[in-house]
Write an enzyme that holds these catalytic residues in place. Structure first.
Site, PDB file in Angstrom:
ATOM      1  NE  ARG A 283      53.752  34.979  39.546  1.00 41.61           N
ATOM      2  CZ  ARG A 283      54.203  36.085  39.006  1.00 41.61           C
ATOM      3  NH1 ARG A 283      54.806  36.993  39.752  1.00 41.61           N
ATOM      4  NH2 ARG A 283      54.050  36.303  37.719  1.00 41.61           N
TER       5      ARG A 283
ATOM      6  CE  LYS B  13      52.629  50.436  27.084  1.00 38.75           C
ATOM      7  NZ  LYS B  13      53.790  50.382  27.962  1.00 38.75           N
TER       8      LYS B  13
ATOM      9  N   GLY C 155      49.926  37.980  34.049  1.00 40.44           N
ATOM     10  CA  GLY C 155      49.502  38.422  35.386  1.00 40.44           C
ATOM     11  C   GLY C 155      48.091  38.981  35.429  1.00 40.44           C
TER      12      GLY C 155
ATOM     13  N   GLY D 270      55.678  37.480  31.828  1.00 40.36           N
ATOM     14  CA  GLY D 270      56.644  37.704  30.746  1.00 40.36           C
ATOM     15  C   GLY D 270      57.175  36.384  30.193  1.00 40.36           C
TER      16      GLY D 270
END
Ligand code: AMP
Length: 396
Positions: free
Chosen positions: A36, A197, A350, A373
């Protein structure tokens, strides 16, 4: 989307408040993965070359509004110092008289990196006074923190109402790449969606189903889909609350003529451990009390064939528990297939970044999104507050 460009501005001698996403993983006081930080270097170097005085700010982890050495920006500072030849100073304060005078004392092309913005609860509360205190440090605001753009915080949203605001190079690249991916993908467009998920990926699948030709599903989320079709999944990950939606998505893909594929074989384990006993099993073979930890070889080859024909690929989320070597094969093989493909390839999230790094193919991916996100929400079709404010307040 025409984000306001900083390249065209005369910023020589001006103080710039540069919001970045230096939220890097830290181990024993050292930044473990500096991707990053590296991705922001072109913006930092551009600002320095144009003679600006650069005040850099970021959040790191979740210190919950209080100073906490565990979440200090110091390791990111050490990494930045190593990565650039520019002069970099560190401020252990974020706002106040001391840091204001430190910002004024900077020479052209010099950098001052501030301590973690989230040491102040007002940052996440997007408090006006705190935004004003941040704005006192500079004359111009540049946002290069795509990874934080889904949050309306003082440093990502509030400050942009006060200072003239512009997008950094990374922010523009992220927004432009993801926008063109979603608005004019070259077909066939293949989405590979994995991770643990269904709940966190259902939004992106629903949005993608309108645009893609194939959806290849892997990872822990597959098992809610399989169970919804009465396929035994043993102790594999399962989200009861999403079973109906998973069932409906399979039907909807069928009605819309989208090829939605699920794993047809699996690597199963008798416990969630690197040392577990493992078996390779077919479609209906997940044993009671065992759990599926990776996709099997037939699934890999099914997915490889589709990936090979693609002209656009979006990949988000690993195919298995890739952090454990016995269950990394599916993710690594898919990463290699994506890297080999002729398609425009975009990897987001990520864990997917960690996976392409583990497969050593990061340099063969067209665009690796730094926003976990944020890229998910963007791909779900949501408007990110950090992007919206640049569009509304920024001047082209
Ligand atoms: P996400 O953050 O939702 O993209 O999920 C990433 C995580 O999913 C990684 O830490 C993987 O270890 C985990 N994961 C992937 N496949 C499985 C699986 N079959 N069972 C349990 N966890 C999984």
């Amino acid at each position: 989307m025409n984000l306001p460009k900083i390249e065209d501005q005369d910023i020589s001698g001006k103080r710039i408040f540069l919001r970045v996403d230096f939220n890097v993983p830290i181990e024993n006081g050292i930044a473990k993965d500096t991707t990053r930080i590296e991705k922001t270097l072109p913006t930092i170097e551009l600002l320095a070359k144009k003679g600006a005085k650069i005040i850099i700010a970021s959040h790191l982890g979740r210190p919950k509004g209080k100073p906490n050495p565990e979440f200090s920006m110091k390791p990111a500072f050490d990494a930045l110092e190593k990565l650039t030849s520019l002069s970099v100073k560190f401020s252990d304060k974020v706002v106040g008289a001391e840091v204001e005078s430190a910002s004024k004392a900077l020479g052209n092309g010099e950098i001052l990196l501030l301590e973690n913005l989230r040491f102040h609860a007002e940052e996440e509360e997007n408090e006006k006074k705190f935004s004003e205190s941040l704005a006192k440090l500079a004359e111009v605001y540049v946002n290069d923190a795509f990874g934080a753009a889904h949050r309306a915080h003082a440093s990502t949203e509030g400050i942009a109402h006060i200072l003239p605001c512009f997008a950094g190079l990374l922010m523009r690249k992220e927004v432009e790449t993801l926008t063109s991916l979603m608005s004019r993908p070259k077909k066939p467009f293949v989405a590979i969606i994995g991770g643990s998920k269904v709940s966190s990926k259902i939004g992106i699948i629903k949005n993608l189903i309108e645009k893609v030709d194939h959806i290849l599903i892997g990872g822990g989320m597959s098992y809610t889909f399989l169970k919804s079709r009465a396929i035994p999944i043993g102790n594999s990950l399962f989200e009861k609350d999403y079973e109906v939606q998973a069932y409906q998505l399979i039907d909807r893909a069928g009605v819309q003529g989208i090829d939605l594929q699920l794993p047809v074989d699996h690597i199963i384990a008798d416990s969630f451990s690197e040392k577990a006993k493992t078996k390779s099993v077919d479609k209906m073979g997940i044993l009671d009390a065992w759990m599926a930890m990776d996709i099997g070889s037939k699934t890999i080859s099914n997915y490889e064939k589709i990936i090979k024909e693609a002209n656009t690929i979006l990949w988000n989320g690993p195919m298995g528990v890739f952090e454990m070597d016995p269950f990394a094969n599916g993710t690594i093989q898919i990463a290699k297939a994506v890297a080999k493909s002729k398609a425009v390839t975009v990897v987001g999230g990520g864990d997917s970044i960690a996976a392409v790094n583990k497969a050593k193919v990061a340099d063969k991916i067209t665009h690796i999104s730094t926003g976990g996100g944020a890229s998910l929400e963007f791909l779900e079709g949501k408007t990110l507050p950090g992007v919206k404010v640049l569009l509304s307040e920024g001047k082209e």
